[in-house]
Scaffold this active site. Structure first.
Site, PDB file in Angstrom:
ATOM      1  NE  ARG A 117      -3.912   0.619   2.116  1.00 29.57           N
ATOM      2  CZ  ARG A 117      -5.076   0.833   2.976  1.00 29.57           C
ATOM      3  NH1 ARG A 117      -5.525   1.649   3.124  1.00 29.57           N
ATOM      4  NH2 ARG A 117      -5.824  -0.178   1.790  1.00 29.57           N
ATOM      5  CG  HIS A 144      -8.995   0.089  -2.706  1.00 30.86           C
ATOM      6  ND1 HIS A 144      -7.749  -1.111  -2.760  1.00 30.86           N
ATOM      7  CD2 HIS A 144      -9.092  -0.172  -1.414  1.00 30.86           C
ATOM      8  CE1 HIS A 144      -7.488  -1.242  -1.788  1.00 30.86           C
ATOM      9  NE2 HIS A 144      -8.201  -1.077  -0.780  1.00 30.86           N
ATOM     10  CD  GLN A 147     -12.840  -2.564  -1.145  1.00 28.44           C
ATOM     11  OE1 GLN A 147     -11.692  -2.175  -0.093  1.00 28.44           O
ATOM     12  NE2 GLN A 147     -13.801  -2.967  -0.548  1.00 28.44           N
ATOM     13  CG  ASP A 241     -14.176   5.577  -0.605  1.00 27.79           C
ATOM     14  OD1 ASP A 241     -13.817   5.987   0.519  1.00 27.79           O
ATOM     15  OD2 ASP A 241     -13.974   6.132  -1.665  1.00 27.79           O
ATOM     16  CB  CYS A 282     -14.524   0.936   0.021  1.00 26.66           C
ATOM     17  SG  CYS A 282     -14.004   2.742   0.013  1.00 26.66           S
ATOM     18  NE  ARG A 310     -10.466  -6.126   0.350  1.00 28.53           N
ATOM     19  CZ  ARG A 310      -9.833  -4.365   0.871  1.00 28.53           C
ATOM     20  NH1 ARG A 310     -10.067  -3.287   1.284  1.00 28.53           N
ATOM     21  NH2 ARG A 310      -8.585  -4.562   0.662  1.00 28.53           N
TER      22      ARG A 310
HETATM   23  N1   CP Z   1     -11.307  -0.558   2.584  1.00 36.65           N
HETATM   24  C1   CP Z   1      -9.974  -0.739   2.637  1.00 36.65           C
HETATM   25  O1   CP Z   1      -8.707  -0.959   2.162  1.00 36.65           O
HETATM   26  O2   CP Z   1      -9.958  -0.557   3.854  1.00 36.65           O
HETATM   27  P1   CP Z   1      -8.372  -0.634   4.856  1.00 36.65           P
HETATM   28  O3   CP Z   1      -7.941   1.428   4.723  1.00 36.65           O
HETATM   29  O4   CP Z   1      -8.998  -1.197   5.891  1.00 36.65           O
HETATM   30  O5   CP Z   1      -7.365  -1.708   4.442  1.00 36.65           O
END
Ligand code: CP
Length: 348
Positions: A117, A144, A147, A241, A282, A310
């Site tokens: 990330r 992403h 996701q 979001d 999300c 997830r």
């Molecule tokens: N939706 C998502 O990626 O959550 P986090 O930021 O908690 O990983």
């Protein structure tokens, strides 16, 4: 460019596939990942997950905070018989004392797959360029992808039995975020209609709409970018979001003033969507900003099933991206090495 010489795990680098964006995969490939999700979810329900990542290691680089992505990848590696390493960018040399290229080369020699990330898309691209193991984008400012697997899978689980994904329209409420962009591309590739409903200043950039145009031609889907909230009446899935990301805190007040109250997901907004419409988010959600607590607690909200998926998605990703490259240890060779080592140790 000279690539690092072969690592001890002897991976087949020629066919190395990374996961940066869903645009890198055909619908058939996404379907394969989704079928794997089905099988792995069934195995988890039976508490009988096969160790398909046994003795393997997942390196997880985090330049930004995470709850779902971190926990789901770590638990997925454990459930599949492997191990995950949490590598905060504060604790490793990534791009500081050591170049990203060199970090990728070193991690590739010790780990079987890398998930990152990053705050900067160039970091994920650099990791992909030099890594000799698959690299998974766990969210950058563009995409992403992990996701998306959980999202499409959750929609399939909850949509009416007599409907197909291609019958549905998904509305993303708010800014053209990485999730919004990923949904635009995934939905249109998948033949699902897509709407971004948000203020003009924060609507999707032209280059992504052009790509979505090409997907629509193939799949028969359509998309609409609009500031007209009444368009939720045409939608089966409402998606929320955050109105700003951690790197946009200096814009927070301006953004909130633009998005609120019109684009907030409330119970009233959900009543205006198509009958039976579901709510996805999300997460993390701010129930004082983009979505109300009442909407999150509504019977139409599947955001927590989506979060759990997830984990289903990350199990499928670990298996899908490593199974082609990793040769499992041969029992005969293991026994031969064990004998050699025991013989040596007995003489110490
Ligand atoms: N939706 C998502 O990626 O959550 P986090 O930021 O908690 O990983």
């Amino acid at each position: 460019m000279k690539l690092p010489s072969s690592s001890a795990t002897d991976l087949n680098k020629k066919n190395m596939v990374h996961m940066v964006s869903m645009k890198d995969f055909s619908k058939e490939e996404i379907d394969q990942m989704m079928e794997l999700m089905d099988l792995l979810k069934e195995a988890r329900k039976d508490n009988a997950i096969p160790h398909l990542f046994k003795d393997k290691s997942l390196a997880m680089i985090f330049e930004a905070g995470s709850t779902r992505t971190r926990v789901s990848f770590e638990v997925a590696a454990t459930l599949l018989g492997g191990h995950a390493l949490f590598l905060s960018s504060r604790d490793i040399h990534l791009g500081g004392k050591e170049s990203i290229d060199d970090t990728a080369r070193v991690l590739s020699r010790m780990c079987d797959i890398i998930m990152a990330r990053t705050n900067n898309p160039e970091t994920i691209d650099a990791l992909c360029k030099m890594s000799t193991v698959p690299v998974i984008n766990g969210l950058d400012t563009r995409f992403h992808p992990t996701q998306m697997l959980a999202d499409i899978f959750t929609i399939k689980e909850h949509m009416p039995k007599d409907k197909k994904l291609t019958d549905l329209t998904l509305a993303f409420m708010g800014d053209a975020t990485d999730v919004c962009r990923s949904l635009l591309l995934t939905c249109t590739k998948y033949g699902m209609n897509f709407k971004q409903i948000g203020p003009k200043k924060y609507q999707m950039q032209k280059e992504w709409l052009e790509l979505a145009d090409s997907y629509c031609k193939e799949s028969g889907a359509n998309y609409e970018i609009t500031d007209d909230v009444s368009k939720v009446s045409e939608c089966d899935v409402i998606y929320g979001d955050s109105f700003y990301w951690v790197t946009q805190l200096d814009e927070k007040e301006e953004r909130l003033a633009t998005f609120m109250p019109d684009y907030v997901i409330t119970e009233e907004l959900m009543r205006k969507a198509k009958p039976g419409a579901m709510l996805l988010h999300c997460l993390p959600a701010n129930d004082k900003e983009e979505v109300t607590r009442e909407a999150l607690e509504g019977e139409y909200c599947v955001a927590f099933d989506q979060a759990e998926n997830r984990l289903t998605a990350q199990m499928a990703i670990l298996v899908y991206f490593t199974n082609k490259y990793i040769t499992n240890p041969c029992e005969e060779k293991k026994s031969m090495h064990e004998k050699k080592l025991n013989n040596y140790l007995s003489k110490l």
